[in-house]
Motif scaffolding. Structure first.
Motif, PDB file in Angstrom:
ATOM      1  N   SER A 152       0.825  -1.221   0.000  1.00 39.41           N
ATOM      2  CA  SER A 152       0.000   0.000   0.000  1.00 39.41           C
ATOM      3  C   SER A 152       0.848   1.255   0.000  1.00 39.41           C
ATOM      4  O   SER A 152       0.342   2.361  -0.238  1.00 39.41           O
ATOM      5  N   ASN A 153       2.131   1.115   0.234  1.00 39.80           N
ATOM      6  CA  ASN A 153       3.053   2.244   0.202  1.00 39.80           C
ATOM      7  C   ASN A 153       3.427   2.656  -1.211  1.00 39.80           C
ATOM      8  O   ASN A 153       3.915   3.766  -1.445  1.00 39.80           O
ATOM      9  N   ARG A 154       3.194   1.789  -2.182  1.00 38.37           N
ATOM     10  CA  ARG A 154       3.763   2.004  -3.521  1.00 38.37           C
ATOM     11  C   ARG A 154       2.991   3.003  -4.371  1.00 38.37           C
ATOM     12  O   ARG A 154       3.542   3.592  -5.304  1.00 38.37           O
ATOM     13  N   THR A 155       1.731   3.216  -4.061  1.00 40.27           N
ATOM     14  CA  THR A 155       0.924   4.092  -4.906  1.00 40.27           C
ATOM     15  C   THR A 155       1.268   5.562  -4.726  1.00 40.27           C
ATOM     16  O   THR A 155       1.008   6.376  -5.617  1.00 40.27           O
ATOM     17  N   GLY A 156       1.830   5.912  -3.570  1.00 41.61           N
ATOM     18  CA  GLY A 156       2.100   7.319  -3.297  1.00 41.61           C
ATOM     19  C   GLY A 156       0.866   8.095  -2.894  1.00 41.61           C
ATOM     20  O   GLY A 156       0.897   9.323  -2.831  1.00 41.61           O
ATOM     21  N   ILE A 157      -0.212   7.377  -2.597  1.00 38.96           N
ATOM     22  CA  ILE A 157      -1.463   8.029  -2.207  1.00 38.96           C
ATOM     23  C   ILE A 157      -1.558   8.096  -0.686  1.00 38.96           C
ATOM     24  O   ILE A 157      -1.309   7.110   0.009  1.00 38.96           O
ATOM     25  N   LEU A 158      -1.918   9.270  -0.174  1.00 39.16           N
ATOM     26  CA  LEU A 158      -2.224   9.426   1.241  1.00 39.16           C
ATOM     27  C   LEU A 158      -3.737   9.511   1.380  1.00 39.16           C
ATOM     28  O   LEU A 158      -4.361  10.436   0.847  1.00 39.16           O
ATOM     29  N   TYR A 159      -4.314   8.553   2.072  1.00 42.98           N
ATOM     30  CA  TYR A 159      -5.767   8.469   2.183  1.00 42.98           C
ATOM     31  C   TYR A 159      -6.274   9.353   3.318  1.00 42.98           C
ATOM     32  O   TYR A 159      -5.749   9.314   4.436  1.00 42.98           O
ATOM     33  N   GLU A 160      -7.300  10.130   3.001  1.00 40.70           N
ATOM     34  CA  GLU A 160      -7.849  11.068   3.975  1.00 40.70           C
ATOM     35  C   GLU A 160      -8.306  10.327   5.225  1.00 40.70           C
ATOM     36  O   GLU A 160      -8.934   9.271   5.152  1.00 40.70           O
ATOM     37  N   ARG A 161      -7.984  10.912   6.374  1.00 41.37           N
ATOM     38  CA  ARG A 161      -8.392  10.310   7.645  1.00 41.37           C
ATOM     39  C   ARG A 161      -9.613  11.034   8.198  1.00 41.37           C
ATOM     40  O   ARG A 161      -9.672  12.266   8.174  1.00 41.37           O
ATOM     41  N   ARG A 162     -10.553  10.248   8.697  1.00 46.00           N
ATOM     42  CA  ARG A 162     -11.774  10.810   9.268  1.00 46.00           C
ATOM     43  C   ARG A 162     -12.094  10.121  10.585  1.00 46.00           C
ATOM     44  O   ARG A 162     -11.678   8.982  10.818  1.00 46.00           O
ATOM     45  N   PRO A 163     -12.869  10.785  11.444  1.00 50.39           N
ATOM     46  CA  PRO A 163     -13.294  10.153  12.703  1.00 50.39           C
ATOM     47  C   PRO A 163     -14.111   8.893  12.419  1.00 50.39           C
ATOM     48  O   PRO A 163     -14.743   8.758  11.367  1.00 50.39           O
ATOM     49  N   HIS A 164     -14.111   7.982  13.369  1.00 48.92           N
ATOM     50  CA  HIS A 164     -14.839   6.726  13.212  1.00 48.92           C
ATOM     51  C   HIS A 164     -15.542   6.405  14.529  1.00 48.92           C
ATOM     52  O   HIS A 164     -15.304   7.038  15.565  1.00 48.92           O
ATOM     53  N   ASP A 165     -16.403   5.397  14.490  1.00 50.26           N
ATOM     54  CA  ASP A 165     -17.081   4.953  15.710  1.00 50.26           C
ATOM     55  C   ASP A 165     -16.884   3.455  15.928  1.00 50.26           C
ATOM     56  O   ASP A 165     -17.704   2.787  16.559  1.00 50.26           O
ATOM     57  N   ASP A 166     -15.786   2.923  15.400  1.00 49.58           N
ATOM     58  CA  ASP A 166     -15.485   1.501  15.552  1.00 49.58           C
ATOM     59  C   ASP A 166     -14.950   1.251  16.956  1.00 49.58           C
ATOM     60  O   ASP A 166     -13.894   1.784  17.329  1.00 49.58           O
ATOM     61  N   PRO A 167     -15.635   0.453  17.775  1.00 50.06           N
ATOM     62  CA  PRO A 167     -15.215   0.249  19.167  1.00 50.06           C
ATOM     63  C   PRO A 167     -13.905  -0.513  19.313  1.00 50.06           C
ATOM     64  O   PRO A 167     -13.334  -0.542  20.411  1.00 50.06           O
ATOM     65  N   ARG A 168     -13.411  -1.080  18.233  1.00 51.59           N
ATOM     66  CA  ARG A 168     -12.137  -1.803  18.318  1.00 51.59           C
ATOM     67  C   ARG A 168     -10.951  -0.862  18.446  1.00 51.59           C
ATOM     68  O   ARG A 168      -9.861  -1.287  18.863  1.00 51.59           O
ATOM     69  N   TYR A 169     -11.156   0.417  18.077  1.00 52.00           N
ATOM     70  CA  TYR A 169     -10.043   1.341  17.955  1.00 52.00           C
ATOM     71  C   TYR A 169     -10.156   2.509  18.924  1.00 52.00           C
ATOM     72  O   TYR A 169     -11.243   2.838  19.403  1.00 52.00           O
ATOM     73  N   ASP A 170      -9.003   3.143  19.169  1.00 42.90           N
ATOM     74  CA  ASP A 170      -8.998   4.365  19.965  1.00 42.90           C
ATOM     75  C   ASP A 170      -9.425   5.536  19.081  1.00 42.90           C
ATOM     76  O   ASP A 170      -9.975   5.353  17.998  1.00 42.90           O
ATOM     77  N   GLY A 171      -9.145   6.757  19.518  1.00 47.48           N
ATOM     78  CA  GLY A 171      -9.631   7.929  18.815  1.00 47.48           C
ATOM     79  C   GLY A 171      -8.836   8.350  17.602  1.00 47.48           C
ATOM     80  O   GLY A 171      -9.173   9.361  16.971  1.00 47.48           O
ATOM     81  N   THR A 172      -7.784   7.605  17.236  1.00 45.83           N
ATOM     82  CA  THR A 172      -7.014   7.953  16.048  1.00 45.83           C
ATOM     83  C   THR A 172      -7.912   7.908  14.815  1.00 45.83           C
ATOM     84  O   THR A 172      -8.600   6.903  14.592  1.00 45.83           O
ATOM     85  N   PRO A 173      -7.942   8.971  13.996  1.00 50.50           N
ATOM     86  CA  PRO A 173      -8.795   8.950  12.797  1.00 50.50           C
ATOM     87  C   PRO A 173      -8.433   7.796  11.867  1.00 50.50           C
ATOM     88  O   PRO A 173      -7.289   7.324  11.850  1.00 50.50           O
TER      89      PRO A 173
END
Length: 257
Positions: free
Chosen positions: A160-181
């Motif tokens: 996933s590093n090879r495309t040179g694309i930075l994917y936009e980060r947004r807030p989520h409500d997935d309980p598996r994760y902390d508050g990192t977008p």
């Protein structure tokens, strides 16, 4: 080429550029790993200096009790000479000079504890919060405990590093994760994800464009302690924290122009 007695072959560099990561197994001496763990307890307890957010009662607790209450400490090398010195660990630096180039600086360290029950972090790329001008950002993920799928090891999407694309980060409500977008709009599925299960003392090197995450620690009695450091070319300006260049860096190889 030889790094700390281990051969870094052209095949390793080709694989790193292709997949976005490289695993150096059993790279760090067990005695040093144990010293880093013990030092981590002193940092978490506030005995190496003031850590915002820590409560005074932590000084009265055992190492085990302290580790149960903390998810992460940012920039522990600001407080600990052992951690500062570890930024320049010769074998790690030797590998970095092959991955990045002759001039390398470190800009960040994070001590992750991740006790049982703690959440993971959603899919993201480190190049977004730590933007380099030359795509030289490299994470170094040192396993202070065995890291498994159960206790919250890192997962990656190889290539996933090879495309040179930075994917936009947004807030989520997935309980598996902390508050990192969470990264959005990715053309990948869960089937593309690979767990990086590594032993205590092993080190994961990964590119700043590599999509990665971690899942919750679902064990009853295992910490997943890691020391994560971020490096980049010293010849590249880091426009971090809204500044023209972020001078909170430690030169580990070559020169800083």
């Amino acid at each position: 080429t030889v790094a700390g007695g281990r051969v870094v072959q052209n095949a390793d560099l080709i694989a790193y550029n292709k997949t976005g990561y490289h695993i150096a197994r059993n790279l760090i001496n067990p005695d040093l790993i144990n010293r880093l763990c013990r030092e981590g307890a002193l940092v978490c307890r506030g005995e190496r200096g003031v850590v915002p957010g820590l409560t005074p009662d932590l000084r009265m607790l055992s190492d085990e009790e302290v580790f149960q209450r903390i998810l992460a400490i940012h920039f522990p090398h600001h407080l600990s000479a052992l951690y500062t010195n570890f930024l320049s660990h010769p074998t790690i630096v030797d590998i970095l000079t092959h991955l990045i180039g002759p001039h390398v600086k470190c800009m960040q360290s994070i001590l992750f504890i991740k006790p049982p029950g703690m959440p993971g972090q959603a899919w993201h790329q480190d190049e977004i919060p730590i933007p380099t001008q030359d795509r030289s950002l490299t994470g170094v993920w040192v396993a202070l405990d065995d890291a498994t799928a159960d206790n919250g090891c890192m997962w990656v999407i190889p290539g996933s590093n090879r495309t040179g694309i930075l994917y936009e980060r947004r807030p989520h409500d997935d309980p598996r994760y902390d508050g990192t977008p969470q990264a959005t709009g990715m053309p990948y599925t869960e089937n593309d994800a690979v767990p990086i299960e590594i032993e205590k003392g092993s080190v994961l090197f990964f590119n700043g464009y590599l999509l990665h995450r971690s899942l919750p620690n679902v064990t009853a009695d295992q910490w997943r302690r890691t020391l994560v450091m971020h490096y980049m070319s010293a010849e590249s300006v880091l426009t971090w924290s809204g500044m023209q260049d972020y001078r909170d860096v430690v030169l580990v190889a070559g020169k800083d122009p």
